[in-house]
Write a protein that holds these residues in place. Structure first.
Motif, PDB file in Angstrom:
ATOM      1  N   ARG A   1      14.771   9.581 -15.026  1.00 25.84           N
ATOM      2  CA  ARG A   1      13.667   9.301 -14.126  1.00 25.84           C
ATOM      3  C   ARG A   1      14.201   9.190 -12.709  1.00 25.84           C
ATOM      4  NH1 ARG A   1      11.555   3.030 -14.335  1.00 25.84           N
ATOM      5  NH2 ARG A   1      13.517   2.050 -13.681  1.00 25.84           N
TER       6      ARG A   1
ATOM      7  N   THR B   1       0.952   8.072 -10.548  1.00 23.80           N
ATOM      8  CA  THR B   1       0.973   6.918 -11.443  1.00 23.80           C
ATOM      9  C   THR B   1       1.156   7.362 -12.894  1.00 23.80           C
ATOM     10  OG1 THR B   1      -1.454   6.907 -11.467  1.00 23.80           O
ATOM     11  CG2 THR B   1      -0.368   5.411  -9.940  1.00 23.80           C
TER      12      THR B   1
ATOM     13  N   ARG C   1       4.735   7.900 -13.325  1.00 17.67           N
ATOM     14  CA  ARG C   1       5.413   6.610 -13.436  1.00 17.67           C
ATOM     15  C   ARG C   1       5.219   6.018 -14.835  1.00 17.67           C
ATOM     16  NH1 ARG C   1       3.308   2.369  -9.260  1.00 17.67           N
ATOM     17  NH2 ARG C   1       1.556   2.441 -10.730  1.00 17.67           N
TER      18      ARG C   1
ATOM     19  N   ILE D   1       9.224   8.739 -13.032  1.00 18.42           N
ATOM     20  CA  ILE D   1       9.578   8.123 -11.763  1.00 18.42           C
ATOM     21  C   ILE D   1       9.493   6.607 -11.902  1.00 18.42           C
ATOM     22  CG2 ILE D   1       8.748  10.116 -10.453  1.00 18.42           C
ATOM     23  CD1 ILE D   1       6.325   8.585  -9.629  1.00 18.42           C
ATOM     24  N   GLY D   2      10.275   5.907 -11.073  1.00 15.97           N
ATOM     25  CA  GLY D   2      10.290   4.464 -11.170  1.00 15.97           C
ATOM     26  C   GLY D   2       9.307   3.787 -10.244  1.00 15.97           C
ATOM     27  N   ALA D   3       9.167   4.322  -9.028  1.00 15.11           N
ATOM     28  CA  ALA D   3       8.300   3.691  -8.035  1.00 15.11           C
ATOM     29  C   ALA D   3       7.764   4.765  -7.098  1.00 15.11           C
ATOM     30  CB  ALA D   3       9.063   2.626  -7.256  1.00 15.11           C
ATOM     31  N   ILE D   4       6.652   4.449  -6.435  1.00 12.68           N
ATOM     32  CA  ILE D   4       5.940   5.404  -5.591  1.00 12.68           C
ATOM     33  C   ILE D   4       5.996   4.955  -4.141  1.00 12.68           C
ATOM     34  CG2 ILE D   4       3.706   6.495  -5.100  1.00 12.68           C
ATOM     35  CD1 ILE D   4       2.950   5.863  -8.054  1.00 12.68           C
TER      36      ILE D   4
END
Length: 313
Positions: A127, A160, A163, A168-171
């Motif tokens: 990720r 989202t 995520r 992915i971990g954060a936006i």
């Protein structure tokens, strides 16, 4: 009268919250690595040096050097470096185009860009720690037109979802308006990347909102002057005067001002030159007295919101 206000600790000793961890306030932006495209070992050595000097977050994108920056990061970083890699989506490489990148704002393109970054970075990542959605609502730079003018809610839905899937971990957000940030807050935004500098402070309200919400503010073009006709920090008489009085460069003064201006500002200055890298990483040790701070704060702010193709003459 003597000033009895408490003094800040040296900026070099300060860190800030970013994506659930604590990082140094000076990281490294990988866009300039492409200047070393024919010298990949030198590029990797430069990135290693940035890490040795304390950079523990690196900003990148697939369209930096058509994947070259990601390849250098993959080569240079080691698992025990504990470096936070931040990438972005919303534009793709365009080697044959008038510009080296093209807009890629549609949800399916955002998803494809995330996958491209995962493959390009390698690093054993399943990720991406932080992914900035480049919205293109503000300048300077590209604008989204036609089918690339996608509603923010549709983009946040796919971000989202990615995520939730663990891709992915954060936006984060980039080139976004104040209204856009407010709309996106429920999605859990960890950083904002907008063009911002001593000479271009249009986003002061957004900076304050980010500080209130615990969101990192990561300015790009921190010294202005990205395109012809735009103001440059290093040309300001006040900046030059402060630099001369402190025995540092105008560029260092411009970067140090950002660190002093707000505690949630993180820097990602980029360079392909080792000496310039050393100078950038040293700005944390620059302190301003009250007179210097007042002179810098009084510099006029001018807009830098100029789309590519319509730069000022």
């Amino acid at each position: 009268m003597r000033d009895h206000r408490p003094r800040r600790p040296p900026i070099s000793a300060l860190t800030a919250a970013f994506a659930g961890r604590t990082v140094s306030r000076i990281g490294y932006g990988a866009a300039q690595l492409d200047r070393l495209h024919d010298r990949p070992r030198e590029a990797a050595a430069l990135l290693r040096r940035a890490i040795e000097l304390g950079a523990d977050h690196v900003d990148t994108a697939t369209f930096y050097g058509f994947g070259f920056a990601n390849a250098v990061i993959r080569e240079a970083l080691r698992p025990d470096d504990d470096v936070l890699v931040v990438t972005k989506v919303g534009a793709d490489p365009d080697p044959g185009g008038r510009l080296p990148l093209r807009t890629a704002q549609r949800p399916e393109q955002l998803r494809a860009s995330v996958e491209d970054n995962l493959r390009g970075l390698g690093l054993g990542l399943d990720r991406l720690p932080v992914v900035n959605l480049r919205r293109l609502d503000t300048g300077p730079g590209l604008r989204a037109e036609g089918d690339q003018a996608v509603d923010l809610d549709d983009q946040l839905a796919v971000m989202t979802a990615l995520r939730d899937e663990g891709k992915i971990g954060a936006i984060g957000l980039s080139s976004v308006t104040l209204d856009g940030l407010r709309r996106a807050l429920p999605a859990g935004i960890v950083c904002v990347q907008n063009a911002y500098s001593l000479v271009s402070r249009d986003d002061e309200d957004m900076l304050r909102l980010c500080a209130a919400e615990g969101i990192a503010w990561v300015p790009f073009f921190p010294l202005g002057g990205a395109f012809p006709g735009l103001p440059k920090v290093t040309e300001e008489p006040a900046v030059r005067a402060v630099a001369e009085s402190l025995g540092v460069t105008p560029s260092q003064v411009g970067l140090a001002w950002l660190l002093h201006h707000a505690p949630n500002i993180l820097l990602i200055p980029g360079t392909a030159d080792a000496a310039h890298l050393e100078a950038n990483m040293a700005v944390g040790g620059i302190a301003f007295d009250d007179d210097a701070r007042a002179a810098l704060d009084a510099v006029e702010s001018r807009s830098n919101d100029v789309p590519i193709g319509r730069e000022r003459a």
